[in-house]
Design a protein around this motif. Structure first.
Motif, mmCIF file in Angstrom:
data_model
loop_
_atom_site.group_PDB
_atom_site.id
_atom_site.type_symbol
_atom_site.label_atom_id
_atom_site.label_comp_id
_atom_site.label_asym_id
_atom_site.label_seq_id
_atom_site.Cartn_x
_atom_site.Cartn_y
_atom_site.Cartn_z
ATOM 1 N N ASP A 28 0.830 -1.204 0.000
ATOM 2 C CA ASP A 28 0.000 0.000 0.000
ATOM 3 C C ASP A 28 0.866 1.256 0.000
ATOM 4 O OD1 ASP A 28 -2.371 1.527 0.066
ATOM 5 O OD2 ASP A 28 -2.391 1.547 2.261
ATOM 6 N N VAL A 29 1.882 1.278 0.838
ATOM 7 C CA VAL A 29 2.779 2.434 0.903
ATOM 8 C C VAL A 29 3.512 2.625 -0.422
ATOM 9 C CG1 VAL A 29 4.911 3.293 1.982
ATOM 10 C CG2 VAL A 29 3.047 2.439 3.412
ATOM 11 N N GLN A 30 3.999 1.549 -1.001
ATOM 12 C CA GLN A 30 4.694 1.647 -2.290
ATOM 13 C C GLN A 30 3.762 2.181 -3.373
ATOM 14 O OE1 GLN A 30 7.899 1.265 -2.958
ATOM 15 N NE2 GLN A 30 8.395 0.673 -0.866
ATOM 16 N N SER A 65 -1.415 15.770 -0.356
ATOM 17 C CA SER A 65 -2.377 14.912 0.332
ATOM 18 C C SER A 65 -1.940 13.451 0.275
ATOM 19 C CB SER A 65 -3.757 15.090 -0.297
ATOM 20 O OG SER A 65 -4.687 14.229 0.298
ATOM 21 N N ALA A 66 -1.444 13.032 -0.871
ATOM 22 C CA ALA A 66 -0.983 11.650 -1.033
ATOM 23 C C ALA A 66 0.208 11.368 -0.118
ATOM 24 C CB ALA A 66 -0.615 11.379 -2.490
ATOM 25 N N VAL A 67 1.145 12.288 -0.047
ATOM 26 C CA VAL A 67 2.319 12.110 0.815
ATOM 27 C C VAL A 67 1.906 12.133 2.283
ATOM 28 C CG1 VAL A 67 4.495 13.163 1.548
ATOM 29 C CG2 VAL A 67 3.958 12.980 -0.886
ATOM 30 N N ARG A 68 0.991 13.029 2.646
ATOM 31 C CA ARG A 68 0.521 13.104 4.032
ATOM 32 C C ARG A 68 -0.137 11.791 4.447
ATOM 33 N NH1 ARG A 68 0.516 16.262 7.974
ATOM 34 N NH2 ARG A 68 1.246 18.033 6.768
ATOM 35 N N ARG A 69 -0.891 11.169 3.545
ATOM 36 C CA ARG A 69 -1.538 9.891 3.875
ATOM 37 C C ARG A 69 -0.498 8.801 4.116
ATOM 38 N NH1 ARG A 69 -4.401 7.144 6.867
ATOM 39 N NH2 ARG A 69 -5.427 5.331 5.969
ATOM 40 N N VAL A 70 0.569 8.802 3.335
ATOM 41 C CA VAL A 70 1.654 7.841 3.569
ATOM 42 C C VAL A 70 2.264 8.091 4.949
ATOM 43 C CG1 VAL A 70 3.949 7.091 2.833
ATOM 44 C CG2 VAL A 70 2.168 7.466 1.128
ATOM 45 N N SER A 71 2.470 9.349 5.274
ATOM 46 C CA SER A 71 3.014 9.689 6.593
ATOM 47 C C SER A 71 2.103 9.195 7.705
ATOM 48 C CB SER A 71 3.196 11.203 6.724
ATOM 49 O OG SER A 71 4.136 11.678 5.805
#
Length: 107
Positions: A28-30, A65-71
């Protein structure tokens, strides 16, 4: 990766998790990171093409937003694994690290 500096290997300062991430989370993270990278490449192309600022900013917001969700996903994983393991081992100092991380990502 180790690099060579004047003949001596230099190790990465990064640490490794004691407990591996679940394969589902890893995938999921990848996937999310690849999507964010694609969005940023799209933003770069938009800037190079002199596209309308509002459109570029909209795409940047999507990438953020995409990067924040990974964080968020990784912070949750950190709390459930690394932090719990450290506290159980008697290392309460890990709480200071968590507070620093939470302040960093709450902005």
């Amino acid at each position: 990766m180790d690099e060579m500096r004047e003949g001596a290997p230099v190790s990465c300062a990064c640490r490794h998790k004691a407990t591996p991430r679940a394969a589902e989370l890893q995938a999921d993270v990848q996937k999310r990171l690849n999507r964010a990278i694609g969005q940023l490449n799209g933003v770069k192309a938009m800037v190079e093409d002199n596209r309308y600022c509002g459109d570029v900013l909209t795409q940047l917001a999507a990438a953020e937003s995409a990067v924040r969700r990974v964080s968020e996903l990784l912070l949750e994983e950190h709390m459930r694994t690394c932090v719990v393991e450290e506290v159980r081992a008697g290392n309460d100092e890990v709480i200071d690290e968590v507070m620093t991380l939470m302040r960093r990502f709450s902005k």
